[in-house]
Design a protein around this motif. Sequence first.
Motif, PDB file in Angstrom:
ATOM      1  N   ALA A  21       1.069  -0.807  -0.225  1.00 10.85           N
ATOM      2  CA  ALA A  21      -0.027  -0.319  -0.397  1.00 10.85           C
ATOM      3  C   ALA A  21       0.804   1.076  -0.288  1.00 10.85           C
ATOM      4  O   ALA A  21       0.041   2.205  -0.573  1.00 10.85           O
ATOM      5  CB  ALA A  21      -1.258   0.295   1.473  1.00 10.85           C
ATOM      6  N   ASP A  22       2.354   1.462   0.530  1.00 12.50           N
ATOM      7  CA  ASP A  22       2.986   2.548   0.949  1.00 12.50           C
ATOM      8  C   ASP A  22       3.956   1.881  -0.286  1.00 12.50           C
ATOM      9  O   ASP A  22       4.882   2.995   0.396  1.00 12.50           O
ATOM     10  CB  ASP A  22       2.523   3.198   2.344  1.00 12.50           C
ATOM     11  N   GLY A  23       4.565   0.608  -0.282  1.00 11.94           N
ATOM     12  CA  GLY A  23       6.399   0.392  -0.770  1.00 11.94           C
ATOM     13  C   GLY A  23       6.475  -0.488   0.521  1.00 11.94           C
ATOM     14  O   GLY A  23       7.962  -0.542   0.052  1.00 11.94           O
ATOM     15  N   SER A  24       5.819  -0.202   1.848  1.00 11.84           N
ATOM     16  CA  SER A  24       6.723  -1.237   2.667  1.00 11.84           C
ATOM     17  C   SER A  24       6.599  -2.275   2.242  1.00 11.84           C
ATOM     18  O   SER A  24       5.578  -2.872   1.707  1.00 11.84           O
ATOM     19  CB  SER A  24       5.973  -0.768   3.999  1.00 11.84           C
ATOM     20  N   ARG A  25       7.319  -3.308   3.486  1.00 15.91           N
ATOM     21  CA  ARG A  25       6.997  -4.951   3.279  1.00 15.91           C
ATOM     22  C   ARG A  25       6.702  -5.297   4.451  1.00 15.91           C
ATOM     23  O   ARG A  25       7.680  -5.117   5.334  1.00 15.91           O
ATOM     24  CB  ARG A  25       8.717  -5.750   2.709  1.00 15.91           C
ATOM     25  N   TYR A  26       5.097  -5.947   4.251  1.00 17.02           N
ATOM     26  CA  TYR A  26       4.704  -5.855   6.149  1.00 17.02           C
ATOM     27  C   TYR A  26       4.607  -7.387   6.465  1.00 17.02           C
ATOM     28  O   TYR A  26       4.448  -8.694   5.154  1.00 17.02           O
ATOM     29  CB  TYR A  26       2.986  -5.275   5.580  1.00 17.02           C
ATOM     30  N   ASP A  27       4.699  -7.579   7.572  1.00 21.56           N
ATOM     31  CA  ASP A  27       4.986  -9.087   7.914  1.00 21.56           C
ATOM     32  C   ASP A  27       3.223  -8.698   8.168  1.00 21.56           C
ATOM     33  O   ASP A  27       2.390  -8.493   8.527  1.00 21.56           O
ATOM     34  CB  ASP A  27       4.916  -9.272   9.284  1.00 21.56           C
ATOM     35  N   ILE A  28       2.455  -9.881   7.793  1.00 23.02           N
ATOM     36  CA  ILE A  28       0.444  -9.582   6.945  1.00 23.02           C
ATOM     37  C   ILE A  28      -0.065 -10.123   8.931  1.00 23.02           C
ATOM     38  O   ILE A  28      -0.430  -9.628   9.129  1.00 23.02           O
ATOM     39  CB  ILE A  28       0.257 -10.245   5.772  1.00 23.02           C
ATOM     40  N   PRO A  29       0.214 -10.620   9.233  1.00 26.96           N
ATOM     41  CA  PRO A  29       0.314 -11.045  10.226  1.00 26.96           C
ATOM     42  C   PRO A  29       0.266 -10.537  11.656  1.00 26.96           C
ATOM     43  O   PRO A  29      -1.149 -10.627  12.811  1.00 26.96           O
ATOM     44  CB  PRO A  29       0.568 -12.660  10.190  1.00 26.96           C
ATOM     45  N   ARG A  30       1.346 -10.406  11.482  1.00 30.65           N
ATOM     46  CA  ARG A  30       1.663  -9.255  12.462  1.00 30.65           C
ATOM     47  C   ARG A  30       0.793  -8.178  12.390  1.00 30.65           C
ATOM     48  O   ARG A  30       0.402  -7.215  13.341  1.00 30.65           O
ATOM     49  CB  ARG A  30       2.707  -8.603  12.801  1.00 30.65           C
ATOM     50  N   LEU A  31       1.296  -7.179  11.433  1.00 32.80           N
ATOM     51  CA  LEU A  31      -0.097  -6.277  10.819  1.00 32.80           C
ATOM     52  C   LEU A  31      -0.848  -6.226  11.596  1.00 32.80           C
ATOM     53  O   LEU A  31      -2.334  -5.383  11.722  1.00 32.80           O
ATOM     54  CB  LEU A  31       0.049  -5.930   9.354  1.00 32.80           C
ATOM     55  N   LEU A  32      -1.865  -7.641  11.046  1.00 34.13           N
ATOM     56  CA  LEU A  32      -3.269  -7.642  11.229  1.00 34.13           C
ATOM     57  C   LEU A  32      -3.802  -7.054  12.026  1.00 34.13           C
ATOM     58  O   LEU A  32      -4.424  -7.210  13.084  1.00 34.13           O
ATOM     59  CB  LEU A  32      -4.471  -9.006  10.464  1.00 34.13           C
ATOM     60  N   ALA A  33      -2.964  -7.962  12.983  1.00 34.79           N
ATOM     61  CA  ALA A  33      -2.844  -8.246  14.716  1.00 34.79           C
ATOM     62  C   ALA A  33      -3.168  -7.140  15.437  1.00 34.79           C
ATOM     63  O   ALA A  33      -3.638  -6.756  16.144  1.00 34.79           O
ATOM     64  CB  ALA A  33      -2.247  -9.444  15.588  1.00 34.79           C
ATOM     65  N   LEU A  34      -2.255  -6.428  15.310  1.00 41.87           N
ATOM     66  CA  LEU A  34      -1.766  -4.917  15.543  1.00 41.87           C
ATOM     67  C   LEU A  34      -2.675  -4.258  15.610  1.00 41.87           C
ATOM     68  O   LEU A  34      -2.819  -2.991  16.221  1.00 41.87           O
ATOM     69  CB  LEU A  34      -0.372  -4.005  15.186  1.00 41.87           C
ATOM     70  N   SER A  35      -3.565  -4.368  13.850  1.00 42.30           N
ATOM     71  CA  SER A  35      -4.737  -3.339  13.875  1.00 42.30           C
ATOM     72  C   SER A  35      -6.259  -3.960  14.245  1.00 42.30           C
ATOM     73  O   SER A  35      -6.838  -3.125  14.606  1.00 42.30           O
ATOM     74  CB  SER A  35      -5.367  -3.135  12.180  1.00 42.30           C
ATOM     75  N   GLY A  36      -5.992  -5.535  15.078  1.00 45.08           N
ATOM     76  CA  GLY A  36      -7.436  -5.611  16.176  1.00 45.08           C
ATOM     77  C   GLY A  36      -8.130  -5.580  14.481  1.00 45.08           C
ATOM     78  O   GLY A  36      -9.005  -5.851  15.358  1.00 45.08           O
ATOM     79  N   ALA A  37      -7.998  -6.035  13.316  1.00 43.91           N
ATOM     80  CA  ALA A  37      -9.141  -6.981  12.250  1.00 43.91           C
ATOM     81  C   ALA A  37      -9.104  -7.870  12.601  1.00 43.91           C
ATOM     82  O   ALA A  37      -8.797  -9.535  13.188  1.00 43.91           O
ATOM     83  CB  ALA A  37      -7.921  -7.036  10.814  1.00 43.91           C
ATOM     84  N   SER A  38     -11.002  -7.772  12.102  1.00 43.89           N
ATOM     85  CA  SER A  38     -11.236  -9.153  12.533  1.00 43.89           C
ATOM     86  C   SER A  38     -11.665  -9.984  11.237  1.00 43.89           C
ATOM     87  O   SER A  38     -12.634 -10.239  10.933  1.00 43.89           O
ATOM     88  CB  SER A  38     -13.205  -8.925  12.850  1.00 43.89           C
ATOM     89  N   ILE A  39      -9.790 -10.514  11.184  1.00 44.04           N
ATOM     90  CA  ILE A  39      -9.883 -11.177   9.600  1.00 44.04           C
ATOM     91  C   ILE A  39      -9.165 -12.580  10.342  1.00 44.04           C
ATOM     92  O   ILE A  39      -8.118 -11.795  11.246  1.00 44.04           O
ATOM     93  CB  ILE A  39      -9.594 -10.871   8.974  1.00 44.04           C
TER      94      ILE A  39
END
Length: 276
Positions: free
Chosen positions: A1-19
């Motif tokens: 989304a912004d050119g960064s490489r994200y750890d997707i599981p950690r990204l979603l966990a930090l955001s509290g996403a309901s997925i």
Amino acid sequence: ADGSRYDIPRLLALSGASIVPPRTPLDVAKGGATMANAISNAVASLTMSGSAEEAVVPSAARLLAPLPRPNRVLAIGRNYAEHAKEQGASVSEEPIVFLKASQSVIAHDDPIRIPEGIGRVDYEAELMVVLGSGGRNIAESDAMSHVAGYTAFNDVTARTMQKKAQSSNHPWFLSKSLDTFGPMGPYLVTPDEIPDPHDLRITLTVNGETRQDDTTESMVFRIPFLIAYLSRFFALEAGDVIATGTPSGIGEIVPGDVVSVVVEGVGTLTNPVESA
């Protein structure tokens, strides 16, 4: 989304996403638009809170292949007219389809290892299509909805072995399937980032010298047709990958070389060449 490489599981966990956090890139791919929206929302919310950096993968991290063991590596031969010409062949009326062993897949920066006495070994730069869903008798008009994303691929080929097999009317499987002969990566890029996969420049360099340079517009058989065609004969499945063929300019690699495949919008896949 912004050119960064994200750890997707950690990204979603930090955001509290309901997925449910995905475990593999294929899980992300299967999630389709739902997963893409969740990731985009997570990046936006964490960026606003200043926490996004906590999920960024360090640039020095070692990248694995997007699919270290794909379900099947379905490859298309002579899908660029100029490549068929340099092989002394005409363009086929139907796609030439062959399998490549999933165990041949290696990641960006992993070495291509050439066994002693194998003869000439060639590079082949390709755009690879990753399927996120499958099916039988997929309509060409619906084929792109089954695409999870794209990556770069090097269809390394034991050319001497292949020529011998061809002269005896034998399959190409062995010459295509040696260990380490399937570099894939560096990333899996989702379709929303690639508006037109038939308008991408593909180049390949050996030790910095350009050897292949073309665009996917030159494909004989395009991606929707290939998906529809393959699904006429067997059920495609999530995790299948399609190597869409190589442009002209194929040539030999030897131990000591460094070979890089660059696919516009996807990234640079680089591998050193070593003796096995």
